[in-house]
Design a protein around this motif. Structure first.
Motif, PDB file in Angstrom:
ATOM      1  N   ARG A   1       0.855  -1.134   0.036  1.00 22.99           N
ATOM      2  CA  ARG A   1       0.079  -0.063   0.081  1.00 22.99           C
ATOM      3  C   ARG A   1       0.990   1.218  -0.192  1.00 22.99           C
ATOM      4  O   ARG A   1       0.326   2.192  -0.517  1.00 22.99           O
ATOM      5  N   LEU A   2       2.039   1.432   0.730  1.00 22.04           N
ATOM      6  CA  LEU A   2       2.971   2.501   0.535  1.00 22.04           C
ATOM      7  C   LEU A   2       3.870   2.565  -0.471  1.00 22.04           C
ATOM      8  O   LEU A   2       4.317   3.484  -0.569  1.00 22.04           O
TER       9      LEU A   2
ATOM     10  N   ASN B   1       1.049   7.455   1.248  1.00 24.90           N
ATOM     11  CA  ASN B   1       1.795   6.720   0.564  1.00 24.90           C
ATOM     12  C   ASN B   1       3.207   7.378   0.154  1.00 24.90           C
ATOM     13  O   ASN B   1       3.136   8.604  -0.117  1.00 24.90           O
TER      14      ASN B   1
END
Length: 268
Positions: free
Chosen positions: A22-23, A149
Motif C-alpha cells: 500500500r505504501l 503513501n
C-alpha cells in the motif's frame, strides 16, 4: 515467551495486499519474525528491510505488526485515513497491519502496537458487511478517499521542483522582456560574445511574451492537482499527464522563441 525466528521462504508473498505494498515500498526482505497471541488473535512482528523512501540514501528498517483475522473476507474494511505519515494501519482480506514507517519500536512498547492492531481487527470484524449497504455515492467517496503513501509524495516533489525552477526562469525572462518593452518599445536579446542580437517588435514581441506565459496555467493546474488530489485514486496518472503536457509546452515554446530570435537579427 516469543522468540525471533528466521522468516519462512515466500512469507511476504503470502499476504494479499499488505501494508508495504500500500505504501509503495521496494522491499529488500524480512530479517526476522516473532509470533505470538494477544487478546485472542494470532500475531506476527516482521522486521522488514526496504529501500529508501523520499530522498534518503540509506536502507530503512520497519517493524510491521500483523494480526491475523479469524477468516478471509472481502468485506474487511478500514478507512483510508488510518494510513498517515506518522502511523500506518490497514487491512486486507486476512490480516490487519500496523507500523510506523522507518521505526523499530522497543519490545516494551510492543503491547501498545499489538493493542492498536487488535483494536483495528475487532473494528473490522464488528463492521463486516456494512459496506454492502452503501449507496453508489458512498462507494465512490470511499474509493476516492486519500491514503498516504511514499510514491505520491516523491512524484509530486520531482515534478514540482522541476516546474518551480523553469517557471522561475520564464518569469525572469518575462520580467526582462517587459522592461525592454517599457524602455525601448521592443524586446532586446543581445549576445555578449557576438556583435549581433535580436530586436523583436509588434506581433513577434507579443508571441515571444506569450511563449513565456503559456506553460504557467499548466503549472497552476498541477499545483491544484497536488493540493486536492494527492494520495487519492489516479493521482499519479493525472499528475504525470499534466507534467508531460508542461514539459511538451516548455520544449515547444523554446523552439518558438528560437525561431523568433533567428528571424530578426541586427547589430547590438
Amino acid at each position: 515467551m516469543a522468540f525471533k525466528e528466521k522468516p519462512p521462504r515466500g512469507l511476504l508473498e503470502s499476504f494479499s495486499d499488505p501494508l508495504w505494498q500500500r505504501l509503495g515500498l521496494v522491499v529488500v526482505g524480512p530479517q526476522w519474525i516473532v509470533k505470538g497471541r494477544h487478546r485472542g488473535f494470532d500475531w506476527m512482528a516482521i522486521e522488514l528491510l526496504h529501500r529508501p523512501t523520499g530522498f534518503r540514501q540509506t536502507i530503512m528498517t520497519t517493524t510491521v505488526f500483523v494480526v491475523r483475522l479469524p477468516r478471509k473476507s472481502k468485506d474487511w474494511y478500514l478507512p483510508a485515513d488510518r494510513i498517515t505519515p506518522d502511523k500506518q494501519v490497514c487491512v486486507d482480506d486476512a490480516c490487519v497491519y500496523a507500523a510506523a514507517l522507518g521505526e523499530q519500536p522497543r519490545v516494551r512498547t510492543w503491547r501498545q502496537w499489538l493493542d492498536l492492531a487488535v483494536d483495528a481487527a475487532e473494528e473490522v470484524i464488528r463492521t463486516e458487511g456494512a459496506r454492502r449497504k452503501e449507496n453508489p455515492q458512498q462507494k465512490a467517496e470511499r474509493a476516492d478517499a486519500p491514503s498516504w503513501n511514499v510514491v505520491d509524495g516523491n512524484l509530486a516533489s520531482i515534478w514540482l521542483v522541476a516546474m518551480a525552477f523553469f517557471t522561475f526562469l520564464n518569469v525572469m525572462g518575462l520580467w526582462q522582456a517587459y522592461g525592454d518593452w517599457q524602455g525601448q518599445g521592443a524586446i532586446l536579446l543581445c549576445h555578449g560574445s557576438k556583435p549581433f542580437g535580436t530586436y523583436l517588435q509588434g506581433w513577434k514581441a507579443a508571441v515571444y511574451a506569450i511563449s513565456l506565459v503559456a506553460p504557467l496555467p499548466i503549472v497552476a493546474k498541477a499545483l491544484h492537482t497536488v493540493t486536492t488530489r494527492m494520495y487519492r485514486q489516479a493521482f499519479r496518472l493525472q499528475l504525470c499527464v499534466e507534467g508531460l503536457l508542461w514539459a511538451g509546452a516548455m520544449v515547444g515554446m523554446h523552439y518558438v522563441r528560437d525561431a523568433l530570435v533567428q528571424s530578426v537579427r541586427q547589430a547590438c
